[in-house]
Design an enzyme around this catalytic site. Structure first.
Site, PDB file in Angstrom:
ATOM      1  N   GLU A 256      -4.123  69.046 -62.749  1.00  0.00           N
ATOM      2  CA  GLU A 256      -3.833  69.803 -61.795  1.00  0.00           C
ATOM      3  C   GLU A 256      -4.871  70.697 -61.240  1.00  0.00           C
ATOM      4  OE1 GLU A 256      -0.858  69.699 -60.427  1.00  0.00           O
ATOM      5  OE2 GLU A 256       0.409  68.981 -61.945  1.00  0.00           O
ATOM      6  N   CYS A 290      -3.274  77.834 -56.492  1.00  0.00           N
ATOM      7  CA  CYS A 290      -3.664  76.389 -56.079  1.00  0.00           C
ATOM      8  C   CYS A 290      -3.013  75.997 -54.820  1.00  0.00           C
ATOM      9  CB  CYS A 290      -3.712  75.586 -57.017  1.00  0.00           C
ATOM     10  SG  CYS A 290      -2.076  75.553 -57.831  1.00  0.00           S
TER      11      CYS A 290
HETATM   12  P1  NAP Z   1     -11.687  77.073 -64.089  1.00  0.00           P
HETATM   13  O1  NAP Z   1     -13.006  77.599 -64.013  1.00  0.00           O
HETATM   14  O2  NAP Z   1     -11.846  75.283 -63.943  1.00  0.00           O
HETATM   15  O3  NAP Z   1     -11.157  77.054 -65.450  1.00  0.00           O
HETATM   16  C1  NAP Z   1      -9.839  76.695 -66.114  1.00  0.00           C
HETATM   17  C2  NAP Z   1     -10.005  76.217 -67.353  1.00  0.00           C
HETATM   18  O4  NAP Z   1     -10.878  75.460 -67.612  1.00  0.00           O
HETATM   19  C3  NAP Z   1     -10.136  77.705 -68.153  1.00  0.00           C
HETATM   20  O5  NAP Z   1      -9.503  77.685 -69.589  1.00  0.00           O
HETATM   21  C4  NAP Z   1     -11.640  77.363 -68.439  1.00  0.00           C
HETATM   22  O6  NAP Z   1     -12.110  78.153 -69.601  1.00  0.00           O
HETATM   23  C5  NAP Z   1     -11.691  76.084 -68.636  1.00  0.00           C
HETATM   24  N1  NAP Z   1     -13.162  75.336 -68.678  1.00  0.00           N
HETATM   25  C6  NAP Z   1     -14.267  76.055 -68.066  1.00  0.00           C
HETATM   26  N2  NAP Z   1     -15.185  75.065 -68.197  1.00  0.00           N
HETATM   27  C7  NAP Z   1     -14.597  74.343 -68.822  1.00  0.00           C
HETATM   28  C8  NAP Z   1     -15.517  73.032 -69.438  1.00  0.00           C
HETATM   29  N3  NAP Z   1     -16.755  72.646 -69.116  1.00  0.00           N
HETATM   30  N4  NAP Z   1     -14.618  72.093 -69.990  1.00  0.00           N
HETATM   31  C9  NAP Z   1     -13.255  72.173 -70.053  1.00  0.00           C
HETATM   32  N5  NAP Z   1     -12.685  73.383 -69.864  1.00  0.00           N
HETATM   33  C10 NAP Z   1     -13.490  74.344 -69.083  1.00  0.00           C
HETATM   34  O7  NAP Z   1     -10.858  77.195 -63.107  1.00  0.00           O
HETATM   35  P2  NAP Z   1     -10.347  78.439 -62.787  1.00  0.00           P
HETATM   36  O8  NAP Z   1     -11.385  79.094 -61.854  1.00  0.00           O
HETATM   37  O9  NAP Z   1     -10.227  79.521 -63.902  1.00  0.00           O
HETATM   38  O10 NAP Z   1      -8.975  78.362 -61.797  1.00  0.00           O
HETATM   39  C11 NAP Z   1      -8.834  78.276 -60.631  1.00  0.00           C
HETATM   40  C12 NAP Z   1      -8.796  76.861 -60.188  1.00  0.00           C
HETATM   41  O11 NAP Z   1      -7.529  76.264 -60.636  1.00  0.00           O
HETATM   42  C13 NAP Z   1      -8.579  76.762 -58.543  1.00  0.00           C
HETATM   43  O12 NAP Z   1      -9.149  75.893 -58.117  1.00  0.00           O
HETATM   44  C14 NAP Z   1      -6.982  76.521 -58.527  1.00  0.00           C
HETATM   45  O13 NAP Z   1      -6.701  75.612 -57.471  1.00  0.00           O
HETATM   46  C15 NAP Z   1      -6.818  75.612 -59.879  1.00  0.00           C
HETATM   47  N6  NAP Z   1      -5.332  75.454 -60.139  1.00  0.00           N
HETATM   48  C16 NAP Z   1      -4.476  74.458 -59.943  1.00  0.00           C
HETATM   49  C17 NAP Z   1      -3.213  74.588 -60.102  1.00  0.00           C
HETATM   50  C18 NAP Z   1      -2.604  73.301 -59.852  1.00  0.00           C
HETATM   51  O14 NAP Z   1      -1.425  73.129 -60.287  1.00  0.00           O
HETATM   52  N7  NAP Z   1      -3.029  72.348 -59.358  1.00  0.00           N
HETATM   53  C19 NAP Z   1      -2.553  75.557 -60.436  1.00  0.00           C
HETATM   54  C20 NAP Z   1      -3.396  76.799 -60.826  1.00  0.00           C
HETATM   55  C21 NAP Z   1      -4.801  76.812 -60.498  1.00  0.00           C
HETATM   56  P3  NAP Z   1     -12.568  79.532 -69.788  1.00  0.00           P
HETATM   57  O15 NAP Z   1     -11.765  80.469 -68.995  1.00  0.00           O
HETATM   58  O16 NAP Z   1     -13.084  79.919 -71.149  1.00  0.00           O
HETATM   59  O17 NAP Z   1     -13.983  79.493 -68.759  1.00  0.00           O
END
Ligand code: NAP
Length: 485
Positions: A256, A290
């Site tokens: 997602e 999102c």
């Molecule tokens: P993110 O940086 O991708 O982080 C999401 C999760 O991934 C966190 O738990 C983060 O851990 C982890 N993560 C970071 N680097 C990683 C790696 N190299 N390998 C595996 N996991 C890793 O995203 P965000 O900025 O927190 O969230 C916002 C994004 O999520 C936006 O783009 C939004 O649109 C999307 N989103 C999508 C939905 C949907 O249902 N489609 C819903 C909500 C949000 P850490 O926190 O420890 O860095």
């Protein structure tokens, strides 16, 4: 901080195999309140070795959990659901402190998050198989469904509870066990949920929570052949990297990811209803969802009227401040980087000719607060046209006719949520068909619902969460072919 009625819900530990544990080396993550910059607390920073232990625990718990009836598992999920609602206010306080969203909105998220447990508790009893007319008279063909096994889940900070239950509800109802890595900015919502899962009687090892270093934890999940499924919500950049990692062991994967939601207003729309929908679709969680509108596409003949009405609504209805205070409905952004990104998008748009109608700068409160901002005359060359702003910036792009609106709406690598307003029934069907999006809100700005399949097309991800489709992501299909001659 308003004190919790039940202080035990504040759990500064990881949860592995039914035990509350620290990191092997004692490392910790500090969690900050984005409204005040104060430390909310610390949780353990786990790495690969602790994650491998959690995977072993989930694997050991799998046979007994899988062997329970769907009704037995459902009953435990319903207890978890009841406990979430019983502690709704405390869970909301924890969320507001680590994430920033206004308390009322946090309470709403807890109810929404709990609704997935209830939905999947019930839906788990409807994992039906199939019989297929055989190719030969002395043959019988039966299709059965089975849990995929141990699931590795990774969730973001913007919905600290709902993104967890949307995965865990489905996985556990299907008979899978889970190792969850919550976002480092919002781990306390996750550990509180684990405490309630424990109290609900969910057996040890079935649901494990491992806050910590993302790369190491994801590496342990994707390199372990015991993990049969990865489910991730977050950015497209991280999601596509995880997909590559999961390919090594051919793990199933659900993603997602990010969006770039268009919100189209046709000249035949009810403009007041469109403005009301626009407020809901843009400003929830201060624009950090999102499915938040990223681009308002408005027909030229009504664009001035729409902008004026939206400016009035934004000015009178949005109140920025610490989400713990009464009357606040726009909290802080999650961190300084988020504030910088919104500022950059505004500046870029203004430099390229957009008209600033409201806001446009960090809020006078300082810190991570940003003033709700409205720009008109936006165009495709601006960053806001192609990048997710993730903040309280409403950008209005004018268009001339239906074809150009659809072309503009689809002109993005993303395909998560979309919205449009029209009172012309034929147009409603035409536009719904033409939008390359997993979700389409028609004359509404609020589309989330546990009973519906949530998810995106294109770079917005793979798979669906919620609905009966949400269970399929955690089930394998087996086909039995029997000779009865
Ligand atoms: P993110 O940086 O991708 O982080 C999401 C999760 O991934 C966190 O738990 C983060 O851990 C982890 N993560 C970071 N680097 C990683 C790696 N190299 N390998 C595996 N996991 C890793 O995203 P965000 O900025 O927190 O969230 C916002 C994004 O999520 C936006 O783009 C939004 O649109 C999307 N989103 C999508 C939905 C949907 O249902 N489609 C819903 C909500 C949000 P850490 O926190 O420890 O860095």
């Amino acid at each position: 901080m308003e004190p919790l009625k039940e202080t035990q819900l504040y759990c500064p530990f990881a949860y592995i195999d039914g035990s509350w544990v620290a990191a092997d080396g004692g490392e910790q993550i500090s969690v900050y309140n984005p409204a005040t910059a104060e430390v909310v607390g610390n949780v353990p920073r786990l790495g690969a070795s602790e994650t491998h232990r959690a995977i072993e625990a989930a694997d050991a718990a799998l046979p007994a959990w899988r062997a329970m009836t769907a009704q037995q598992r459902g009953d435990l999920l319903l207890k978890w659901y009841d406990l979430m609602l019983e502690h709704q206010h405390d869970l909301a306080i924890l969320m507001t402190h680590e994430q920033g969203k206004p308390l009322k909105e946090a309470e709403g998220e807890i109810a929404y998050a709990a609704s997935f447990l209830r939905w999947f508790a019930e839906e788990g009893r409807r994992v039906y198989g199939e019989t297929i007319p055989p190719a030969k008279a002395d043959q019988r063909i039966v299709v059965t469904r089975h849990p995929v096994g141990v699931v590795g889940a990774i969730t973001p900070w913007n919905f600290p509870a709902a993104m967890i239950t949307r995965k865990a509800g489905a996985a556990l109802a299907a008979g899978c066990t889970m190792v969850l890595k919550p976002a480092s900015q919002t781990p306390f919502s996750a550990t509180a949920l684990a405490l309630l899962a424990e109290r609900a009687g969910i057996p040890r090892g079935v649901f494990n929570v491992v806050p910590g270093t993302a790369g190491e934890i994801a590496g342990a999940m994707t390199e372990s052949p015991r993990v049969r499924k990865i489910t991730f919500t977050g950015s497209t950049a991280v999601g596509s990297r995880l997909m590559a990692q999961a390919a090594e062991n051919v793990q199933k994967i659900s993603l997602e990811l990010g969006g770039n939601a268009p919100f189209i207003v046709f000249e035949d729309a009810d403009l007041d209803a469109a403005v009301e929908g626009a407020m809901a679709a843009k400003f929830r969680n201060a624009g950090q969802t999102c499915i938040c509108t990223n681009r308002f596409l408005v027909q030229s003949s009504v664009v001035n009227a729409f902008c004026e009405k939206l400016a009035v609504a934004m000015h009178s209805e949005l109140h920025v401040g610490d989400g713990e205070k009464d009357g606040i409905n726009i909290g802080p952004l999650i961190d300084e980087a988020a504030v910088r990104k919104v500022s950059e998008h505004v500046q870029d748009a203004v430099d390229k000719g957009a008209e600033l109608m409201l806001g446009g700068h960090p809020h006078p409160l300082g810190g991570n607060f940003f003033s709700p901002t409205l720009i008109s005359a936006a165009g495709p060359e601006m960053r806001v046209a192609s990048e997710e702003t993730f903040g309280p910036l409403a950008a209005v792009f004018p268009f001339d006719d239906e074809d150009s609106a659809i072309e503009m709406a689809n002109d993005t690598r993303y395909g998560l949520a979309s919205y449009f307003y029209s009172q012309n029934l034929a147009r409603v069907w035409r536009v719904s068909d033409a939008l390359e999006y997993g979700m389409v809100g028609i004359n509404t700005g609020a589309i989330s619902n546990a009973a519906a399949p949530f998810g995106g097309m294109k770079a917005s991800g793979l798979g669906r969460e919620g609905g009966h489709q949400g269970l399929d992501e955690y089930l394998e299909t087996k086909y039995l072919c029997m000779d009865i001659s």
